[in-house]
Design a protein around this motif. Structure first.
Motif, short mmCIF file in Angstrom:
data_model
loop_
_atom_site.label_atom_id
_atom_site.label_comp_id
_atom_site.label_asym_id
_atom_site.label_seq_id
_atom_site.Cartn_x
_atom_site.Cartn_y
_atom_site.Cartn_z
N UNK A 286 13.53 7.95 -8.72
CA UNK A 286 12.31 7.46 -9.03
C UNK A 286 12.20 5.96 -8.40
N UNK A 287 10.87 5.63 -8.01
CA UNK A 287 10.46 4.46 -7.61
C UNK A 287 9.53 3.63 -8.50
N UNK A 288 9.59 2.43 -8.85
CA UNK A 288 8.77 1.80 -9.49
C UNK A 288 8.18 0.46 -8.80
N UNK B 8 2.06 8.09 -10.46
CA UNK B 8 1.14 7.63 -11.60
C UNK B 8 1.07 6.20 -11.84
N UNK B 9 -0.21 5.76 -12.52
CA UNK B 9 -0.14 4.14 -12.71
C UNK B 9 -0.19 4.10 -14.14
N UNK C 140 3.22 1.09 -11.01
CA UNK C 140 3.51 2.31 -10.25
C UNK C 140 4.65 3.21 -10.61
N UNK C 141 4.65 4.52 -10.68
CA UNK C 141 5.84 5.10 -11.00
C UNK C 141 5.76 6.31 -9.94
N UNK C 142 6.76 6.26 -8.95
CA UNK C 142 6.55 7.28 -7.84
C UNK C 142 7.73 8.23 -8.06
N UNK C 143 7.60 9.61 -8.11
CA UNK C 143 8.54 10.46 -8.36
C UNK C 143 8.37 11.75 -7.00
N UNK D 151 0.87 -1.33 -0.08
CA UNK D 151 0.07 0.03 -0.12
C UNK D 151 0.79 1.26 -0.17
N UNK D 152 0.53 2.27 -0.85
CA UNK D 152 1.35 3.29 -1.01
C UNK D 152 0.85 4.37 0.25
#
Length: 260
Positions: free
Chosen positions: A191-193, A169-170, A161-164, A1-2
Motif C-alpha cells: 500500500x502507498x499513503x 481512496x481519500x 490518500x491510500x493507494x492499493x 498529482x496521482x
C-alpha cells in the motif's frame, strides 16, 4: 498529482476489504487425509510465496484466507494429490505480521514503514501453541502514520490518500485530532499513503494524538542549579523527553527554572 491510471473508490470499499495475506504471515494449512506431507504451519516468504513441503511454491500475497484455500485446493487437485472435495483443504491464519508500506507527504519521517510488526515476546502461537485467527491492531492507516513519526503541523488530514493496486481512496482523519472516531482501514503489503500539505500551521496537530508523535526529545541544561560545568547542570543526562506540543514556558517549568 496521482497517475491517471488509478481509479478512485469509496473509502468504505477499501476499509471493508478482508485482511489480505502478506509476507511474514504464519498459516496453518490442513489437507484432508494427510498427516505430514503437506499439512503444517507455514510462513509466507518475502517474495509473497508459500513454499509447501513436497510441492511447488504458490504466490499467495494479496489473497484472502478464503481465496488461498480455493487456490491451494485447485493446485493440489490439478496435481492429482487430493480428491476434488469441498473440504479437502483448509487454511487458518495463526499470526498476521507487520506489513511494508510507503508513506510520503506531510509526515516527519517519510519513506518505507512496517506497521504492525511484533516483538519476539509478542509473537502469537510460539509458546502457547497454534492459534486460530489474529487481529493485528497495528496494521492500520493511523499506525503507519505514527510509524512515520506522525503528521506535520501543515498536514491536510482531511484528505489522506491510500493507494492499493490500481485503486485509491481519500480518508478524512480529522476525527483523530478532534477526539471522535475516524475510519482506520487495515493495510496490506505494498500500500502507498500520501498525506497532502496545506502550507498552513494547524496547532491542533501539535499535540499527542493518534496520528502525531507522542513526544519530543530536547537538550536541557539548567544553569540555575549549582554545578561545576554545563554538563553537570544537564537535566536528565543530555536530553529531556517532553510531550509533543510542549511550550517553551512548560519546558522551563520541567527544568525547575521557573518558580519560587
Amino acid at each position: 498529482r496521482l497517475p491517471a491510471t488509478l481509479s478512485r473508490v469509496d473509502p468504505a470499499a477499501l476499509a471493508a476489504t478482508a485482511l489480505m495475506l502478506s509476507p511474514g504471515d504464519r498459516l496453518q494449512v490442513d489437507v484432508a487425509g494427510d498427516d505430514d506431507m503437506l499439512t503444517g504451519v507455514y510462513a509466507i516468504q518475502n517474495d509473497g510465496t508459500l513454499a509447501l513441503r513436497n510441492f511447488k511454491s504458490v504466490h499467495v500475497a494479496g489473497l484472502t484466507e478464503q481465496q488461498l484455500t480455493a487456490t491451494l485446493r485447485r493446485e493440489l487437485v490439478s496435481a492429482g494429490l487430493i480428491r476434488p472435495l469441498a473440504s479437502s483443504v483448509s487454511v487458518r491464519t495463526i499470526e498476521a505480521s507487520g506489513v511494508s508500506v510507503a508513506i510520503s507527504g506531510a509526515v516527519f519521517a517519510p519513506g518505507s514503514v512496517r506497521p504492525g510488526e511484533r516483538s519476539p515476546e509478542g509473537r502469537i502461537g510460539l509458546k502457547e501453541g497454534p492459534a486460530t485467527g489474529d487481529a493485528n491492531a497495528g496494521r492500520t492507516l493511523s499506525a503507519a502514520i505514527r510509524a512515520a513519526a506522525g503528521v506535520r503541523p501543515d498536514a491536510d488530514i482531511g484528505q489522506v490518500y491510500l493507494i492499493r493496486g490500481n485503486e485509491y481512496a481519500v480518508f478524512d482523519l480529522n476525527g483523530w485530532a478532534e477526539g471522535w472516531p475516524a475510519m482506520d482501514p487495515t493495510l496490506s503489503a505494498g500500500d502507498r499513503i500520501i498525506v497532502p500539505e496545506t502550507d498552513c500551521f494547524n496547532d491542533k496537530l501539535v499535540r499527542p494524538t493518534a496520528i502525531t508523535q507522542p513526544g519530543i526529545r530536547v537538550f536541557m541544561s539548567n544553569l540555575t542549579r549549582g554545578a561545576n560545568n554545563n554538563a553537570g547542570a544537564g537535566v536528565g543526562e543530555k536530553t529531556g523527553s517532553l510531550p509533543y506540543g510542549t511550550r517553551l514556558l512548560q519546558g522551563l517549568v520541567a527544568m525547575n527554572c521557573v518558580g519560587g
